[in-house]
Design a protein around this motif. Structure first.
Motif, PDB file in Angstrom:
ATOM      1  N   TYR A 110      82.533  53.878  50.911  1.00  0.00           N
ATOM      2  CA  TYR A 110      83.625  54.712  51.110  1.00  0.00           C
ATOM      3  C   TYR A 110      83.731  55.143  52.511  1.00  0.00           C
ATOM      4  N   LEU A 111      83.097  54.322  53.535  1.00  0.00           N
ATOM      5  CA  LEU A 111      83.049  54.690  55.110  1.00  0.00           C
ATOM      6  C   LEU A 111      83.848  53.776  55.699  1.00  0.00           C
ATOM      7  N   SER A 134      88.885  56.248  51.804  1.00  0.00           N
ATOM      8  CA  SER A 134      87.472  56.569  52.265  1.00  0.00           C
ATOM      9  C   SER A 134      87.631  58.257  52.529  1.00  0.00           C
ATOM     10  N   GLN A 138      85.572  61.048  50.918  1.00  0.00           N
ATOM     11  CA  GLN A 138      84.858  62.201  51.546  1.00  0.00           C
ATOM     12  C   GLN A 138      85.315  63.655  51.348  1.00  0.00           C
ATOM     13  N   PRO A 187      87.661  61.833  59.778  1.00  0.00           N
ATOM     14  CA  PRO A 187      88.239  62.900  58.880  1.00  0.00           C
ATOM     15  C   PRO A 187      88.908  64.102  59.637  1.00  0.00           C
TER      16      PRO A 187
END
Length: 393
Positions: A110-111, A134, A138, A187
């Motif tokens: 999940y990057l 992703s 996070q 993010p």
């Protein structure tokens, strides 16, 4: 069956995923509309996750360890199976040559948002939509710890602080250089929407009334956002591009939060009846699959152009209709045969341990009746029934 408020929230999911499909299947330059749909998804996620965690926290039987374990298991049951099934399929058939890109491990962890941001290009494009998944994952790793462990009075302030940091990132961006994918995919570029939904959940615990500044400001903000969304001058400059980005990303935030807040209470209007209608609610329930599968469907559809009587090789009505119908069909099959049975396992992982009634309730019963065992059993069964019902949400 979901109650009215959740049916309307499902309807909003339909609107969000429809904007994504419009951007990827129809619009010649519709990426900003797809991004707006993703931001609506983020507000919904932030609100729903925080609402569930806060409801667990207010229960008399609340234990942080139990709630955290339940949250992570329930999220894994909902998100992981179709996601990793898609990764396995894409790798197995080597769709769009994904094996040669070296990106699979980034998607597994999940990057994906960092993969695309660091490379500065949408390669492999068949999995480019996973950047948002992703970011949500996070968010899911960190946010429950903050909501369940921080002092209750600090939760709202924490949401405001996260929003402020995200907005500061946007305002700072012109000093960092030419716009790139990193501007959108880190993010910090999406935490304002997720935290905005979370702040709505904390606010709803106190009141249903909107602050006056939101009541007065949402229409001008929506109008300004509409102008920014449609404004695409050519040529453009980095400064002008930044202003358009701010307008199309930041200005819609308050209207989107109010939209989710209104649906959470239930719009008493024609719009509310539209949101809670069976087609809208049903589509919203499978919206995760629609979002997850639609680029794979797009890739396969283009490869099958020779057997399709309408043009699906280019953006337009043909691609929109064929791609949307095929994606909806696959998502519906996946939901009923694969995702829903796994989703049903969540009932085994409630946020609070309801196997026994609260100690305070038992003490009160025993004061009234020394032989309160039968009442304790009834109370426990009653709570168990409540869990089985609410667990469907």
């Amino acid at each position: 069956m979901p109650n009215i408020r959740d049916r309307q929230l499902d309807g909003l999911r339909t609107i969000a995923v429809a904007m994504v499909l419009y951007a990827h299947f129809f619009a010649a330059d519709g990426s900003i509309w797809g991004h707006l749909g993703v931001r609506l998804f983020f507000v919904l996620s932030g609100f729903l996750i925080t609402r569930l965690l806060l409801e667990a926290r207010t229960d008399a039987r609340y234990q942080p360890a139990t709630a955290l374990k339940a949250f992570y298991i329930r999220r894994a049951l909902r998100i992981f199976p179709p996601y990793f099934a898609i990764l396995a399929l894409v790798w197995f058939v080597n769709l769009e040559g994904i094996r040669g890109t070296g990106s699979l491990k980034w998607h597994i962890l999940y990057l994906a948002n960092y993969w695309y941001a660091l490379r500065g290009e949408w390669t492999p494009w068949v999995l480019c939509h996973t950047w948002s998944l992703s970011i949500e994952e996070q968010f899911y790793i960190v946010w429950p710890l903050a909501i369940l462990l921080a002092p209750r009075r600090m939760v709202g302030r924490l949401c405001v602080a996260v929003i402020a940091c995200s907005l500061a990132y946007r305002l700072y961006w012109p000093l960092t250089g030419t716009p790139s994918l990193m501007r959108d995919l880190l993010p910090s570029a999406s935490m304002d929407a997720l935290a905005g939904g979370a702040l709505l959940a904390t606010y709803r615990e106190r009141t249903q009334a909107w602050p006056q500044w939101m009541q007065l400001g949402w229409m001008p903000l929506a109008a300004a956002a509409t102008v920014a969304l449609w404004l695409r001058p050519d040529p453009t400059t980095p400064v002008l591009d930044w202003f358009i980005w701010i307008g199309s990303e930041v200005f819609p935030l308050v209207p989107l939060v109010m939209l989710v807040g209104g649906a959470s209470l239930g719009f008493r209007s024609g719009f509310g009846r539209l949101l809670e209608s069976s087609p809208m609610a049903a589509t919203g329930r499978v919206s995760y699959g629609i979002y997850l599968f639609h680029p794979i469907i797009l890739s396969l559809t283009i490869k099958a152009q020779a057997w399709i009587p309408v043009n699906v090789s280019e953006q337009g009505f043909g691609r929109l209709i064929v791609g949307s119908v095929a994606t909806l069909a696959l998502a519906s099959i996946s939901w009923h045969l694969f995702e829903k049975p796994l989703n049903g396992l969540k009932r085994h992982f409630p946020y609070v341990d309801r196997s026994h009634p609260p100690a305070a309730a038992i003490g009160e019963l025993r004061e009234r009746r020394p032989d309160a065992t039968i009442y304790e059993t009834a109370l426990s069964r009653r709570d168990g029934d409540v869990v089985q019902t609410s667990d469907l949400q």
